[in-house]
Design an enzyme around this catalytic site. Structure first.
Site, PDB file in Angstrom:
ATOM      1  N   TYR A 135       0.866  -1.184   0.000  1.00 17.71           N
ATOM      2  CA  TYR A 135       0.000   0.000   0.000  1.00 17.71           C
ATOM      3  C   TYR A 135       0.898   1.228   0.000  1.00 17.71           C
ATOM      4  CZ  TYR A 135      -3.857   3.058   1.699  1.00 17.71           C
ATOM      5  OH  TYR A 135      -4.791   4.056   1.866  1.00 17.71           O
ATOM      6  N   LYS A 163      -1.275  -1.453  -4.173  1.00 14.51           N
ATOM      7  CA  LYS A 163      -2.286  -0.406  -4.298  1.00 14.51           C
ATOM      8  C   LYS A 163      -1.529   0.915  -4.239  1.00 14.51           C
ATOM      9  CE  LYS A 163      -5.758   2.129  -1.698  1.00 14.51           C
ATOM     10  NZ  LYS A 163      -6.396   2.335  -0.372  1.00 14.51           N
TER      11      LYS A 163
END
Length: 290
Positions: A135, A163
């Site tokens: 992330y 992500k």
């Protein structure tokens, strides 16, 4: 390992009037999103107020959602602390309550070097047996996962993707090069505005907060892209812009949670010190919902 592409909802964490996690409200929201056709759920992220919750709360919430989802869709559980030790401890607890996938934000506040970041993730994967989705959110953490670091990490099969919430197209597009050597490596947009652009560039979908409220719209972006109806997909992509502007009128995730609640699915307030929207902003939310 087969992992769903498409629209992954970065789910809010429902609260009651005392700012405690509300499991009954959570059940309603989870079932609603799955019924609407999202491809996965991501809990305990930024809009999930993970930074506002104790680890005990996070584990209890994760266990409840894991059991409730019951593998109907892929579920990513957010972990990530400033030290490798604490990150490992939380990740192990999530694995013990049944998490199949973790999403791990970078350390923050005092950003590590790229080498320290690489070792942080490598040591984590050695301590758990389940896959992780990286992330990247440099605007909040102060550090960007650079391409060379990601390329090294992608050689670890437990690191299944990333992500990227940098909002930087050049950064996000560079990550797609990983697929040349590892086609199964997943690249998700963390910025809702880039959902369709990333799909067209060869990405895998979007981890999206807006899909808590504009669920049909976000699902349609992916649906019509799959059908090669780019005109309709683009219309749906552009349709989220008014709400993106609306969200700037409050601290994350106050506007999002208020909008979901006013739409008919009560998710309660954001946890203090984040304040509920003032009346003038609530009126703008009501106008948007019309």
């Amino acid at each position: 390992m087969s992992i769903s592409k498409g629209i992954i909802t970065a789910m809010v964490t429902p609260m009651d009037s005392n700012y405690e996690i509300d499991f009954a409200k959570t059940k309603v929201l989870v079932n609603h999103l799955i019924e609407k056709g999202v491809n996965g759920l991501f809990i305990l992220g930024t809009n999930g107020e993970a930074h506002m919750l104790s680890n005990e709360e996070k584990v209890a919430f994760a266990k409840y959602v894991i059991d409730l989802v019951d593998e109907r869709v892929d579920l990513y559980v957010g972990v990530g602390e400033n030290s490798t030790k604490l990150t490992i401890e939380l990740a192990q607890k999530m694995e013990s309550v049944g998490a199949k996938y973790l999403s791990v934000i970078t350390p923050y506040f005092i950003p590590p070097t790229q080498e320290e970041l690489f070792l942080h993730y490598q040591n984590l994967t050695k301590a758990i047996s389940i896959p992780i989705l990286l992330y990247n959110m440099p605007s909040r953490t102060g550090i960007n996962i650079e391409f060379d670091t990601l390329k090294r990490l992608s050689q670890n099969e437990q690191v299944i993707g990333i992500k990227d919430s940098s909002g930087n197209k050049e950064n996000l597009w560079s990550y797609l090069k990983i697929k040349e050597e590892r086609p199964d490596f997943m690249v998700f947009a963390g910025s809702d505005s880039l959902a369709l652009d990333l799909l067209e560039a060869g990405g895998d979908g979007s981890v999206t907060a807006i899909s808590n409220i504009m669920t049909d719209t976000m699902v349609n972006i992916y649906k019509y892209w799959l059908l090669n109806d780019l005109k309709t997909a683009r219309e749906n992509q552009l349709a989220i812009e008014p709400f993106r502007k609306l969200q700037r009128l409050g601290t994350i995730p106050s506007i999002l949670k208020e909008t979901v609640t006013l739409s008919g699915i009560d998710v309660g307030p954001a946890r203090l010190p984040v304040q509920a929207p003032k009346e003038d902003v609530r009126n703008k939310i009501k106008e948007f919902l019309k």
